[in-house]
Motif scaffolding. Structure first.
Motif, PDB file in Angstrom:
ATOM      1  N   TYR A 126       5.798 -12.157  -1.572  1.00 37.59           N
ATOM      2  CA  TYR A 126       4.359 -12.304  -1.784  1.00 37.59           C
ATOM      3  C   TYR A 126       3.628 -11.012  -1.421  1.00 37.59           C
ATOM      4  O   TYR A 126       2.783 -10.529  -2.189  1.00 37.59           O
ATOM      5  CB  TYR A 126       3.788 -13.455  -0.959  1.00 37.59           C
ATOM      6  CG  TYR A 126       2.289 -13.345  -0.846  1.00 37.59           C
ATOM      7  CD1 TYR A 126       1.467 -13.593  -1.950  1.00 37.59           C
ATOM      8  CD2 TYR A 126       1.682 -12.908   0.331  1.00 37.59           C
ATOM      9  CE1 TYR A 126       0.103 -13.430  -1.875  1.00 37.59           C
ATOM     10  CE2 TYR A 126       0.322 -12.751   0.426  1.00 37.59           C
ATOM     11  CZ  TYR A 126      -0.471 -13.009  -0.677  1.00 37.59           C
ATOM     12  OH  TYR A 126      -1.823 -12.835  -0.604  1.00 37.59           O
ATOM     13  N   LEU A 127       3.931 -10.435  -0.267  1.00 35.40           N
ATOM     14  CA  LEU A 127       3.268  -9.202   0.163  1.00 35.40           C
ATOM     15  C   LEU A 127       3.576  -8.054  -0.799  1.00 35.40           C
ATOM     16  O   LEU A 127       2.701  -7.248  -1.126  1.00 35.40           O
ATOM     17  CB  LEU A 127       3.715  -8.835   1.578  1.00 35.40           C
ATOM     18  CG  LEU A 127       3.248  -9.792   2.688  1.00 35.40           C
ATOM     19  CD1 LEU A 127       3.913  -9.443   4.004  1.00 35.40           C
ATOM     20  CD2 LEU A 127       1.733  -9.759   2.836  1.00 35.40           C
ATOM     21  N   LYS A 128       4.818  -7.995  -1.245  1.00 34.17           N
ATOM     22  CA  LYS A 128       5.222  -6.957  -2.195  1.00 34.17           C
ATOM     23  C   LYS A 128       4.459  -7.104  -3.510  1.00 34.17           C
ATOM     24  O   LYS A 128       3.915  -6.130  -4.059  1.00 34.17           O
ATOM     25  CB  LYS A 128       6.730  -7.053  -2.437  1.00 34.17           C
ATOM     26  CG  LYS A 128       7.332  -5.933  -3.294  1.00 34.17           C
ATOM     27  CD  LYS A 128       8.857  -6.058  -3.267  1.00 34.17           C
ATOM     28  CE  LYS A 128       9.493  -4.967  -4.109  1.00 34.17           C
ATOM     29  NZ  LYS A 128       9.302  -5.125  -5.551  1.00 34.17           N
ATOM     30  N   ALA A 129       4.400  -8.341  -4.019  1.00 32.21           N
ATOM     31  CA  ALA A 129       3.701  -8.585  -5.276  1.00 32.21           C
ATOM     32  C   ALA A 129       2.205  -8.313  -5.130  1.00 32.21           C
ATOM     33  O   ALA A 129       1.564  -7.727  -6.009  1.00 32.21           O
ATOM     34  CB  ALA A 129       3.935 -10.021  -5.734  1.00 32.21           C
ATOM     35  N   SER A 130       1.634  -8.747  -4.021  1.00 29.44           N
ATOM     36  CA  SER A 130       0.216  -8.538  -3.776  1.00 29.44           C
ATOM     37  C   SER A 130      -0.135  -7.065  -3.746  1.00 29.44           C
ATOM     38  O   SER A 130      -1.143  -6.630  -4.325  1.00 29.44           O
ATOM     39  CB  SER A 130      -0.173  -9.200  -2.450  1.00 29.44           C
ATOM     40  OG  SER A 130      -1.548  -9.011  -2.185  1.00 29.44           O
ATOM     41  N   LYS A 131       0.715  -6.277  -3.101  1.00 25.25           N
ATOM     42  CA  LYS A 131       0.475  -4.831  -3.021  1.00 25.25           C
ATOM     43  C   LYS A 131       0.556  -4.191  -4.398  1.00 25.25           C
ATOM     44  O   LYS A 131      -0.264  -3.341  -4.761  1.00 25.25           O
ATOM     45  CB  LYS A 131       1.483  -4.194  -2.073  1.00 25.25           C
ATOM     46  CG  LYS A 131       1.255  -2.698  -1.878  1.00 25.25           C
ATOM     47  CD  LYS A 131       2.262  -2.102  -0.897  1.00 25.25           C
ATOM     48  CE  LYS A 131       2.033  -0.616  -0.732  1.00 25.25           C
ATOM     49  NZ  LYS A 131       3.023   0.006   0.179  1.00 25.25           N
ATOM     50  N   GLU A 132       1.534  -4.620  -5.183  1.00 25.57           N
ATOM     51  CA  GLU A 132       1.712  -4.046  -6.530  1.00 25.57           C
ATOM     52  C   GLU A 132       0.505  -4.355  -7.425  1.00 25.57           C
ATOM     53  O   GLU A 132       0.049  -3.503  -8.195  1.00 25.57           O
ATOM     54  CB  GLU A 132       2.985  -4.594  -7.162  1.00 25.57           C
ATOM     55  CG  GLU A 132       4.258  -4.033  -6.518  1.00 25.57           C
ATOM     56  CD  GLU A 132       5.513  -4.712  -7.041  1.00 25.57           C
ATOM     57  OE1 GLU A 132       5.381  -5.698  -7.806  1.00 25.57           O
ATOM     58  OE2 GLU A 132       6.625  -4.267  -6.680  1.00 25.57           O
TER      59      GLU A 132
END
Length: 367
Positions: free
Chosen positions: A357-363
């Motif tokens: 989730y954090l990775k996707a949110s950052k992207e």
């Protein structure tokens, strides 16, 4: 005397009620000793909140007097004082007692170990499927039984920062001969990499760093570290690896606990659990606020991550330290295997839920 007077079955129930009322009528006064100074929030927050809650729930009949290390002068003597009955309760960190029993480290944190969510689930719900494997609370009871005390979770810091350094760490060679305050198994890991390790109470950290008695130290995170002033002396601030979920602990003298009325026991346990959760929230908020201010208010702080070869060396040394204890201590090995088994189940969900989730949110934000 009252029991002798009550001989008839019709009065027995009334007699029991009178006895219970008598126990509750008297005010119970306890003392709690902390490893920390009374003003050092959020570490000092859980005991203070527990005292407030039990006083309110008992309508002023259960009083806990909280004393910081400035009062009792023995910040690393909490276990002995609670065991000996000088204090009915204590608040500290379990890994401070590894010299008495190495198994105490499991109830604070280990390098490259569990996150706070994974650890709390291990403490309270890892045995939910009744597969015969103990959970963290069962192991904690087993370890602390011989001291005559009960131990309960006492507040978590989440992932701690890797520490403050006077000079940057660019290679494993830079660690050799470094004088550093770092407790627990992480201290043994750093010692294997050539660091001269020491453990210093909270109130002496800044002075030791300022006077050059140590070259580096780890404490908690920006919420607590900035107000300690470490950045004025050691500007290199490294991200974490050694304490991914540092759990504090409440210690309770077993005899004193057993003498409490049942409802007071429930009050105390409930208050400890609530204050434990609250410290985690408080520390997160403090660190988020301090981190947001760092770039503008403290531009000289240089935030860094240890180079990959250094992290690999730390991981390798961690496994060697754990294997060394496991080969000599059956319970240590059992708890380690239990945690690894739990992590095999929990970590994939941590990755799926939090990390991705954090990775996707950052992207998404970057686009």
């Amino acid at each position: 005397m009252l029991k002798k007077l009550i001989k008839f079955s019709g009065i027995a129930v009334i007699g029991s009620m009178l006895l219970a009322t008598s126990l509750q009528a008297r005010t119970i006064r306890w003392k709690l000793a902390m490893t920390w100074p009374s003003t050092l929030t959020p570490l000092a927050s859980p005991p203070i909140k527990v005292a407030e809650m039990v006083k309110k729930m008992s309508k002023g009949k259960f009083i806990i007097k909280v004393e910081g290390k400035e009062k009792h002068k023995a910040p690393l003597g909490i276990l002995d004082m609670v065991k000996g009955g000088q204090y009915q309760m204590g608040h500290s960190g379990s890994y401070y007692w590894k010299g008495k029993d190495i198994n105490t480290v499991w109830f604070t944190t280990i390098p490259f170990g569990m996150t706070a969510a994974e650890q709390y689930a291990w403490f309270y719900y890892a045995d939910e499927n009744h597969d015969g494997k103990p959970d963290g609370m069962e192991y904690m009871k087993k370890v602390y039984d011989k001291f005559g005390v009960l131990s309960f979770p006492g507040g978590n810091t989440g992932v701690q920062m890797g520490g403050w350094f006077r000079k940057p760490i660019n290679s494993v060679a830079d660690l050799k001969g470094l004088k550093m305050r770092i407790p627990g198994l992480a201290g043994e890991v750093m010692a294997k990499l050539g660091v001269k390790v020491t453990n210093i109470p909270a109130g002496e950290l800044y002075t030791s760093l300022d006077r050059g008695l140590i070259d580096a130290l780890e404490w908690v995170g920006p919420g607590m570290d900035i107000k300690m002033g470490f950045h004025k002396v050691a500007p290199y601030y490294y991200t974490g690896w050694h304490e991914p979920a540092s759990e504090m602990q409440f210690l309770v003298n077993k005899r004193a606990f057993n003498r409490l009325p049942d409802e007071y026991k429930e009050m105390l346990i409930t208050a400890m659990k609530a204050a434990t959760a609250d410290m985690y929230y408080q520390n997160f908020a403090m660190s988020a606020d301090a981190w947001a201010k760092m770039k503008t208010d403290y531009p000289n702080i240089k935030v860094k991550t240890f180079p990959k070869p250094v992290l690999k060396a730390m991981y390798k040394a961690t496994q060697e330290v754990l294997e060394g204890y496991a080969s000599k201590n059956r319970l240590f090995k059992e708890i380690w295997e239990n945690q690894k088994s739990w992590l095999k189940k929990a970590r994939p969900w941590s990755m799926m839920s939090e990390y991705y989730y954090l990775k996707a949110s950052k992207e998404v934000e970057e686009k």
